[in-house]
Scaffold this active site. Structure first.
Site, PDB file in Angstrom:
ATOM      1  N   ASN A  23       0.860  -1.188   0.000  1.00 31.35           N
ATOM      2  CA  ASN A  23       0.000   0.000   0.000  1.00 31.35           C
ATOM      3  C   ASN A  23       0.898   1.241   0.000  1.00 31.35           C
ATOM      4  OD1 ASN A  23      -1.425   2.259   1.069  1.00 31.35           O
ATOM      5  ND2 ASN A  23      -3.069   0.894   1.700  1.00 31.35           N
ATOM      6  N   ASP A  25      -0.077   4.487  -0.074  1.00 33.65           N
ATOM      7  CA  ASP A  25      -0.765   5.728   0.321  1.00 33.65           C
ATOM      8  C   ASP A  25       0.165   6.742   0.985  1.00 33.65           C
ATOM      9  OD1 ASP A  25      -3.100   4.545  -0.495  1.00 33.65           O
ATOM     10  OD2 ASP A  25      -3.884   4.184   1.522  1.00 33.65           O
ATOM     11  N   ARG A  34       3.983  18.854   1.430  1.00 34.92           N
ATOM     12  CA  ARG A  34       4.594  20.033   0.828  1.00 34.92           C
ATOM     13  C   ARG A  34       3.930  20.462  -0.473  1.00 34.92           C
ATOM     14  NH1 ARG A  34      10.088  21.635   2.135  1.00 34.92           N
ATOM     15  NH2 ARG A  34       9.883  21.983   4.355  1.00 34.92           N
ATOM     16  N   HIS A  59      -5.621   3.690  -1.551  1.00 40.78           N
ATOM     17  CA  HIS A  59      -6.939   4.077  -1.034  1.00 40.78           C
ATOM     18  C   HIS A  59      -7.218   5.504  -1.477  1.00 40.78           C
ATOM     19  CE1 HIS A  59      -9.627   4.425   2.856  1.00 40.78           C
ATOM     20  NE2 HIS A  59     -10.267   4.769   1.758  1.00 40.78           N
ATOM     21  N   ARG A  61      -9.237   8.320  -0.851  1.00 41.35           N
ATOM     22  CA  ARG A  61     -10.178   8.757   0.190  1.00 41.35           C
ATOM     23  C   ARG A  61     -11.009   9.921  -0.318  1.00 41.35           C
ATOM     24  NH1 ARG A  61      -8.550   6.582   5.616  1.00 41.35           N
ATOM     25  NH2 ARG A  61     -10.366   7.725   6.309  1.00 41.35           N
ATOM     26  N   HIS A  66      -4.296  11.625   0.753  1.00 41.19           N
ATOM     27  CA  HIS A  66      -3.013  11.105   0.251  1.00 41.19           C
ATOM     28  C   HIS A  66      -3.089  10.832  -1.254  1.00 41.19           C
ATOM     29  CE1 HIS A  66      -5.048   7.447   1.612  1.00 41.19           C
ATOM     30  NE2 HIS A  66      -4.740   7.644   2.881  1.00 41.19           N
ATOM     31  N   THR A 116      -6.989   6.589  10.247  1.00 47.10           N
ATOM     32  CA  THR A 116      -6.848   5.451   9.339  1.00 47.10           C
ATOM     33  C   THR A 116      -8.143   4.655   9.414  1.00 47.10           C
ATOM     34  OG1 THR A 116      -5.498   3.528   8.766  1.00 47.10           O
ATOM     35  CG2 THR A 116      -5.725   4.004  11.108  1.00 47.10           C
ATOM     36  N   GLY A 211      -1.920  -2.518   9.922  1.00 47.41           N
ATOM     37  CA  GLY A 211      -1.025  -2.396  11.062  1.00 47.41           C
ATOM     38  C   GLY A 211       0.087  -3.430  11.110  1.00 47.41           C
ATOM     39  N   GLY A 232       1.132  -1.360   4.340  1.00 49.35           N
ATOM     40  CA  GLY A 232       1.547  -0.040   3.874  1.00 49.35           C
ATOM     41  C   GLY A 232       2.347   0.760   4.870  1.00 49.35           C
ATOM     42  N   HIS A 233       1.687   1.242   5.920  1.00 51.53           N
ATOM     43  CA  HIS A 233       2.278   2.263   6.789  1.00 51.53           C
ATOM     44  C   HIS A 233       3.646   1.850   7.327  1.00 51.53           C
ATOM     45  CE1 HIS A 233       2.794   4.683  10.470  1.00 51.53           C
ATOM     46  NE2 HIS A 233       2.270   5.631   9.719  1.00 51.53           N
TER      47      HIS A 233
HETATM   48  N1  PXP Z   1      -5.936  -3.124   4.108  1.00 50.65           N
HETATM   49  C1  PXP Z   1      -6.888  -2.172   4.156  1.00 50.65           C
HETATM   50  C2  PXP Z   1      -8.258  -2.520   3.700  1.00 50.65           C
HETATM   51  C3  PXP Z   1      -6.593  -0.863   4.591  1.00 50.65           C
HETATM   52  O1  PXP Z   1      -7.553   0.077   4.643  1.00 50.65           O
HETATM   53  C4  PXP Z   1      -5.261  -0.565   4.949  1.00 50.65           C
HETATM   54  C5  PXP Z   1      -4.901   0.823   5.382  1.00 50.65           C
HETATM   55  O2  PXP Z   1      -5.109   1.694   4.340  1.00 50.65           O
HETATM   56  C6  PXP Z   1      -4.302  -1.581   4.860  1.00 50.65           C
HETATM   57  C7  PXP Z   1      -4.666  -2.863   4.457  1.00 50.65           C
HETATM   58  C8  PXP Z   1      -2.864  -1.338   5.166  1.00 50.65           C
HETATM   59  O3  PXP Z   1      -2.716  -0.975   6.502  1.00 50.65           O
HETATM   60  P1  PXP Z   1      -1.320  -0.415   6.997  1.00 50.65           P
HETATM   61  O4  PXP Z   1      -1.064   0.841   6.229  1.00 50.65           O
HETATM   62  O5  PXP Z   1      -1.542  -0.191   8.448  1.00 50.65           O
HETATM   63  O6  PXP Z   1      -0.293  -1.470   6.701  1.00 50.65           O
END
Ligand code: PXP
Length: 263
Positions: A23, A25, A34, A59, A61, A66, A116, A211, A232-233
């Site tokens: 991910n 994002d 910025r 995603h 939004r 993002h 989130t 997460g 992602g994060h």
């Molecule tokens: N899956 C879904 C459906 C999500 O909404 C997200 C967060 O955007 C993720 C996975 C990934 O989560 P993270 O960024 O915490 O790894």
């Protein structure tokens, strides 16, 4: 590789490779802090592909905090990996999905004020609203995923709605693990394991995410019915210290090890 305590049926069920969707994002989050074009999430997607990602997740939004509409258009036209578009079940997002026809759309709950995606979709109470989105996306040849808590009622309702996939929310498991709450972590992990088995038995493809970190991914990757993780994060944060390529390769290695794909 066999997992201590694992039963033979579980070993048979587990497909050895587990797909990793990256991910991107939060590359866009940094860019947007910025304005301008740097860092470019599409460049991150290309790098993720060479580091071993099997798909790219983004995603869009409602508040475009993002990923932007232009990012989605570029991801769709430039990427060779499957694109998983996370979206709220709204008319605006449906129109965008139908225009770009991503490989899959993952319907997620979305509140403007949240930082989130905090919990799974309420598929039980929301099924009349969701039905039209599931049907419209599927008719366009887009695979439909529902982001849900690993609960029996949500799984049954997802199967009844005709979703192709459920993505099980791993957020509560990861939070308990971060807090060092061993009993809570084990409880949440067992809940995800039961959910994955029930979803697969209902004919749904099973994904998981939210997460996940290098510390928490292994136990989830060992759940045999799960065939895709979306992360992602943590990866984007870790990229600050070791680079995106290394962060993804480390994650990929732990997933493959847990899965027994690196014997
Ligand atoms: N899956 C879904 C459906 C999500 O909404 C997200 C967060 O955007 C993720 C996975 C990934 O989560 P993270 O960024 O915490 O790894």
């Amino acid at each position: 590789m066999s997992i201590p305590g694992e039963t033979a049926p579980a070993r048979t069920l587990r497909s050895r490779t587990l797909r990793l969707g990256v991910n991107i994002d939060h590359v866009a989050t940094i860019r947007n802090a910025r304005g301008g074009r740097h860092p470019d999430p599409v460049r991150a997607a290309h790098q993720a592909a060479s580091a071993g990602a099997n798909g790219i997740t983004a995603h869009l939004r409602e508040d475009r905090r993002h990923i932007s509409d232009a990012d989605i258009a570029r991801l769709k036209s430039e990427l060779t990996l499957p694109l998983n578009l996370e979206m709220a079940a709204t008319e605006e997002m449906l129109g965008i999905a139908l225009r770009h026809t991503p490989h899959a759309s993952c319907l997620v709950p979305e509140k403007r004020e949240e930082r989130t995606t905090e919990g799974g979709l309420d598929v039980v109470r929301g099924k009349d609203h969701l039905r039209r989105y599931v049907e419209a996306l599927k008719s366009a040849g887009i695979r439909v995923s529902l982001f849900i808590e690993p609960d029996a009622a949500a799984i049954d309702a997802s199967a009844t709605l005709g979703a192709d996939i459920v993505e099980l929310h791993t957020g509560a498991y990861c939070e308990r693990a971060l807090e060092g709450d061993a009993a809570g972590t084990a409880r949440e992990l067992a809940r995800i394991g039961r959910g994955a088995a029930a979803a697969a038995a209902a004919g749904l493809e099973v994904h998981a995410g939210h997460g996940l970190t290098l510390n928490t991914v292994g136990a989830i990757a060992r759940i045999p019915e799960i065939v895709e993780l979306n992360i992602g994060h943590f990866l984007i944060g870790e990229a600050i210290f070791i680079g995106l390529d290394s962060a993804i390769r480390r994650m990929r290695m732990l997933i493959d090890e847990a899965r027994g794909a690196r014997d």
